[in-house]
Design a protein around this motif. Structure first.
Motif, PDB file in Angstrom:
ATOM      1  N   ARG B 121      59.456  71.565  14.414  1.00 39.78           N
ATOM      2  CA  ARG B 121      60.904  71.681  14.581  1.00 39.78           C
ATOM      3  C   ARG B 121      61.508  70.349  15.038  1.00 39.78           C
ATOM      4  O   ARG B 121      62.606  69.985  14.636  1.00 39.78           O
ATOM      5  CB  ARG B 121      61.244  72.791  15.574  1.00 39.78           C
ATOM      6  N   MET B 122      60.781  69.623  15.873  1.00 41.47           N
ATOM      7  CA  MET B 122      61.289  68.340  16.334  1.00 41.47           C
ATOM      8  C   MET B 122      61.238  67.285  15.234  1.00 41.47           C
ATOM      9  O   MET B 122      62.112  66.442  15.122  1.00 41.47           O
ATOM     10  CB  MET B 122      60.501  67.857  17.557  1.00 41.47           C
ATOM     11  N   ARG B 123      60.201  67.358  14.397  1.00 38.07           N
ATOM     12  CA  ARG B 123      60.096  66.384  13.309  1.00 38.07           C
ATOM     13  C   ARG B 123      61.220  66.604  12.294  1.00 38.07           C
ATOM     14  O   ARG B 123      61.752  65.674  11.726  1.00 38.07           O
ATOM     15  CB  ARG B 123      58.726  66.478  12.639  1.00 38.07           C
ATOM     16  N   TYR B 124      61.553  67.866  12.079  1.00 38.93           N
ATOM     17  CA  TYR B 124      62.652  68.212  11.170  1.00 38.93           C
ATOM     18  C   TYR B 124      63.824  68.729  11.991  1.00 38.93           C
ATOM     19  O   TYR B 124      64.376  69.784  11.692  1.00 38.93           O
ATOM     20  CB  TYR B 124      62.204  69.279  10.160  1.00 38.93           C
ATOM     21  N   ARG B 125      64.192  67.990  13.004  1.00 41.65           N
ATOM     22  CA  ARG B 125      65.241  68.471  13.891  1.00 41.65           C
ATOM     23  C   ARG B 125      66.528  68.783  13.126  1.00 41.65           C
ATOM     24  O   ARG B 125      67.270  69.696  13.490  1.00 41.65           O
ATOM     25  CB  ARG B 125      65.501  67.429  14.984  1.00 41.65           C
ATOM     26  N   TYR B 126      66.804  68.026  12.047  1.00 41.39           N
ATOM     27  CA  TYR B 126      68.036  68.283  11.283  1.00 41.39           C
ATOM     28  C   TYR B 126      68.025  69.669  10.652  1.00 41.39           C
ATOM     29  O   TYR B 126      69.086  70.233  10.369  1.00 41.39           O
ATOM     30  CB  TYR B 126      68.285  67.199  10.225  1.00 41.39           C
ATOM     31  N   LEU B 127      66.833  70.224  10.417  1.00 40.31           N
ATOM     32  CA  LEU B 127      66.759  71.611   9.929  1.00 40.31           C
ATOM     33  C   LEU B 127      66.792  72.583  11.104  1.00 40.31           C
ATOM     34  O   LEU B 127      67.431  73.633  11.037  1.00 40.31           O
ATOM     35  CB  LEU B 127      65.492  71.811   9.094  1.00 40.31           C
ATOM     36  N   ASP B 128      66.130  72.208  12.188  1.00 47.03           N
ATOM     37  CA  ASP B 128      66.129  73.046  13.392  1.00 47.03           C
ATOM     38  C   ASP B 128      67.556  73.286  13.882  1.00 47.03           C
ATOM     39  O   ASP B 128      67.909  74.384  14.320  1.00 47.03           O
ATOM     40  CB  ASP B 128      65.308  72.341  14.476  1.00 47.03           C
ATOM     41  N   LEU B 129      68.391  72.234  13.770  1.00 47.62           N
ATOM     42  CA  LEU B 129      69.778  72.339  14.233  1.00 47.62           C
ATOM     43  C   LEU B 129      70.604  73.296  13.374  1.00 47.62           C
ATOM     44  O   LEU B 129      71.703  73.671  13.751  1.00 47.62           O
ATOM     45  CB  LEU B 129      70.442  70.950  14.244  1.00 47.62           C
ATOM     46  N   ARG B 130      70.058  73.684  12.203  1.00 47.27           N
ATOM     47  CA  ARG B 130      70.767  74.674  11.395  1.00 47.27           C
ATOM     48  C   ARG B 130      70.673  76.068  11.991  1.00 47.27           C
ATOM     49  O   ARG B 130      71.464  76.943  11.654  1.00 47.27           O
ATOM     50  CB  ARG B 130      70.171  74.725   9.974  1.00 47.27           C
ATOM     51  N   ARG B 131      69.699  76.277  12.873  1.00 46.93           N
ATOM     52  CA  ARG B 131      69.524  77.609  13.460  1.00 46.93           C
ATOM     53  C   ARG B 131      70.669  77.903  14.423  1.00 46.93           C
ATOM     54  O   ARG B 131      70.999  77.082  15.273  1.00 46.93           O
ATOM     55  CB  ARG B 131      68.176  77.697  14.171  1.00 46.93           C
TER      56      ARG B 131
END
Lengths: 591, 591
Positions: B121-131
């Motif tokens: 989630r941290m590596r793809y934080r830009y996707l994590d922030l979609r949650r």
């Protein structure tokens, strides 16, 4: 609380109240049986009156400038009122005085019109900030930032803090770096802007982002540059250029209204090509006209009709000839015109010379090139220039149209300055649009991104990427106020393939592009929305609103041209133990 | 604009309107002749309906999760409504669909209850922030910062930006440093707080200052620390402690009201001495009682009445014996009690053991020390503890009162956790006041400033500076919410002589004090007003309001425990050319 009221609020209506004030001694006047002190705080100045025979009177006579006082007394009506001062109708009949802190005599006067030079004021910036004219700039800055936030919040923007410890970016200016102790041999970089992070926030679906963000550039400092500066950084999703221009035109209008009570008219839009053609600048000062008139065809036609040996070679060989018409300035003397010629010949401007012409009261045109041209040609020229009786025409020419236009732009600004047309209280705002995607770098011998490599080309110009990239226009825009670029941005590329193409035109191999911008290009593969944005330079906007010459005066603790904070003594040598922990060494010659 | 409405706003009232939406594919359900897509943007989710036989239907069946779409269609009433969703009564009968961007399948599900681990989630934080659950935290953070600014602006505070490139400070935590290229061999430091600069602004007469400021500490990271963090930093002039407590109690009340719609009662004040005595902590969690009861005298009296060989040496020799009463927890099994004993024996807590006692239903007290004490003594103990039938008493003892209290505090918090008393939706705020000026450092073998060396002692305790400095109390205060110190500050010293005295007690020679704090002490000689302030940790306040365990979840791009941003790959190696320009070297072993 050490006070019941401030030094800026008492009026006739408060008479007979007993109040306690606290503040600094601005001025002491001893008038025999009376002593008067102007007591100053952030809110204003109130006159204190001390009567002979009281304890307070004796105390007051032993104070000095900038002492910190607490006084209690009765508000009374002043005998000689001071209409300059909001509190000028009253004074305080002091009953008790308490010296909260004595003060050494400051090294310069705490007045708007101070006797302190730049250096000493910066060294004692905490005293310089006591001057009303400096404090007002910071009050304006506070208000500006607050109104920016209020507007953007109302428009649904979220302020998101992006990190200050980031990675070094390969394009653009030089980064400041921060050695990592936990990861020896590696460095963080301070951001030049949150550009890539705000684009990632769009990929995240944040939709409307802003941030008033500190940014950093390790460049050699010029007059109006600081190593750290503040941007109003914004980005929106699912928008086209028009949406962004409207949104931020609205913000600008909000700021002018709430801060200066000015109703801004709708902002004109000017293409970059027109800005260059009529103003020789991508940030034209449109507070005044004096736009360029191209005279190349007119003079070349005249030259062609002359025998070769009578030609004016300067014009005959010029790729560009352009003039400006200074209304009513035919009165300029030969000396003044020589000074203007010297101005354009300075290395910073770089012209070879200047041609001038006056339209005399009898309608004849007298010029510095009379011997080369008939009165008829000069009359045509005046007509083309729309010059009337009493006007002065100034003409530059050169081999390189773009360079000559820039020289003529400098001349136009200088002439306007001399004519008093650059009034800091008058505002003229516009959008400059349709910037080119690329500009040629003589230094790098390649096309460089004019804005940055994430800028989207105009869809209709995409085919030109292969055939004539230099002519491709970008969906990029700048807001210009009074000849200052206060903000700029673009619609970004959201298509990974188009982004690759742009990198290719910039001369990157796919591998280089991946190494340098891989994480952003990777993010784009997971569903990037169309997006765009812009950033304003807060320091510049504040200094424009305040009518300042330099951004330094709207920054609380600015750095000087050597990047030093002379008050703090930063930067400075650090302990060996700190260097050891960071596992870095300062090279020998600098120890 | 790519849309006419957002995905969160359509209702029954909008039926029959033709709208255009844009967003991400959250979910696709194929139901034979119909396909449904949940389209998501920041504002919500709207159901799209595609009917077999249309072009859009065929397109819809070829989409994947997280594709970016633009759709146009008519708002119609849903047959099976979804009461969970604000838009659950309508859907869009899609007429046209435009894929704005395809998407690779994300490496974890974009759901509140995701299948992605921390690392990915941290590596793809830009996707994590979609949650939604992550984005909501950042929306809360925006609102919090905005309301802080609104409140302080209304109270006459000016937000002043202080520099990020400052000087290394000699006290406190480790600084991050920035090598200066223009001044080789010297370094800027990133500020740990704007402490000295805000005090200088008070010397400047700014009267009321605040700043939401990034601060930096190069410390080894624990769970709830970040190398960069954000403070709400405030300072006021001409104030006493009472004024500051009132002002910021007002701010806290404003935040609770505007953000959580909670009317906060007046904040209780607790002295540091009481906090330590009753809670064993300077940041007591007061959502529940279970306060400490001191049992030393009771047990010592009992011991004295016994023959020497019958004594319980653990209590007989203890400098401190204290207990907590866990209401209704007499049901705790031996196994549970053993686990609690193990808990207090962990090295992080450090107790040697734990004594317990249950008040049985018949009123007798059964304890783990029955063989040492008569029922009469145990009954007295239960009475002192105000323990009733069914309650559980837990007792710790030790040689060092302060250390034992801290152990008992850990036990109290653990017990409360087990009893479900630490409800993140319940809030209990208080001020802790009258902190000691100094605390003894075993490491440095000297008194250290508990807050910082600019903190003012209580005037009545100043004489003790010479005779018993360890007992001097400071005009220092912390705001504590739910056991978390969210803010703290102090009244500062504004008298240069008192400041010198404080440095002397801290063990500085006058020369050292001048070298380290000279510019501040010098500034104080030019008329410093009485002043004080405080700073809140914005990250902590937001995470409390959001009910989060860690501050990391309310930071857009946090760093991990190694100080790394794994998405950006920061920190990283930099080019040799950058090192050369900075005239520094990375030591060989790290290359």
């Amino acid at each position: 609380m050490y006070r019941t009221r401030t030094c800026g609020e008492l009026r006739l209506a408060d008479i007979n109240q007993t109040v306690t004030l606290a503040g600094w001694v601005q001025r002491i006047r001893k008038m025999g049986g009376m002593t008067f002190i102007d007591l100053r705080d952030r809110y204003g100045i109130t006159q204190l009156a001390f009567t002979q025979g009281t304890t307070a009177f004796d105390q007051a006579n032993n104070l000095g400038r900038e002492y910190v006082l607490q006084v209690t007394g009765k508000v009374i009506e002043r005998q000689s009122k001071n209409p300059q001062l909001p509190t000028g109708e009253i004074e305080i009949e002091v009953e008790s005085l308490n010296v909260l802190n004595p003060a050494l005599t400051p090294p310069f006067t705490i007045e708007n019109d101070t006797d302190g030079g730049d250096d000493i004021r910066m060294r004692y910036r905490y005293l310089d900030l006591r001057r009303e004219c400096v404090r007002k700039n910071l009050e304006l800055r506070h208000k500006m930032a607050f109104e920016v936030r209020r507007y953007l919040d109302e428009q649904g923007f979220l302020e998101v803090e992006t990190p200050v410890l980031v990675n070094s970016t390969p394009e653009g200016a030089r980064d400041f770096v921060v050695p990592s102790r936990m990861n020896p041999g590696t460095f963080y970089a301070l951001p030049q802007s949150p550009q890539t992070l705000k684009q990632l926030l769009m990929v995240s679906g944040f939709d409307r982002y802003f941030q008033i963000a500190k940014c950093f550039r390790d460049e050699d400092l010029r007059a109006d540059r600081q190593p750290e500066f503040t941007q109003i950084d914004c980005e929106m999703s699912f928008v086209e250029q028009e949406d962004i221009l409207n949104m931020f035109e609205g913000m600008t209008r909000h700021l002018f209204k709430t801060i200066l009570n000015i109703d801004l008219p709708q902002l004109p839009r000017m293409t970059w090509a027109d800005a260059m053609k009529y103003y020789g600048s991508d940030k034209p000062d449109t507070r005044f006209e004096m736009t360029f008139v191209e005279l190349h065809d007119l003079f070349h036609k005249a030259e062609e009709q002359k025998p070769e040996n009578e030609r004016f070679s300067v014009f005959a060989n010029a790729a560009y000839i352009g003039g400006i018409c200074a209304k009513g300035q035919a009165v300029y003397t030969r000396k003044q015109l020589d000074a203007l010629t010297d101005f354009v010949r300075r290395p910073q401007v770089g012209a070879k010379g200047m041609v001038y012409a006056r339209v005399e009261q009898d309608g004849t045109v007298k010029s510095s090139v009379d011997k080369f041209y008939t009165q008829e040609v000069l009359q045509q020229m005046a007509q083309t220039m729309k010059a009337e009786k009493g006007d002065l025409i100034l003409i530059l020419s050169g081999d390189d149209a773009m360079k000559t236009r820039k020289q003529l732009s400098e001349l136009r600004l200088e002439m306007a300055r001399q004519m008093g047309l650059r009034d800091p209280k008058k505002f003229s705002c516009l959008w400059v649009v349709d910037f080119p995607m690329y500009e040629w770098s003589d230094e790098e011998q390649r096309l460089m991104a004019m804005h940055h490599p994430f800028t989207s080309p105009k869809p209709e110009d995409i085919p030109l990427l292969d055939t004539d990239p230099a002519s491709v226009r970008a969906n990029a825009y700048d807001m210009v106020i009074n000849g200052v670029e206060v903000g700029g941005g673009s619609i970004r590329i959201h298509d990974a393939l188009l982004q690759e193409k742009i990198f290719e035109v910039l001369g990157f191999t796919p591998e280089q592009a991946q190494t340098k911008f891989g994480f952003l290009m990777n993010a784009f593969k997971y569903g990037a929305p169309p997006h765009g944005g812009l950033a304003y330079g807060l320091d510049r906007v504040v200094s424009l609103f305040a009518g300042l010459d330099s951004i330094r005066d709207c920054i609380a603790f600015p750095k000087n041209n050597q990047g030093k904070d002379v008050m703090l003594g930063a930067p400075s040598v650090i302990d060996q133990i700190q260097l050891d922990e960071l596992q870095i060494s300062v090279r020998q010659e600098n120890k």
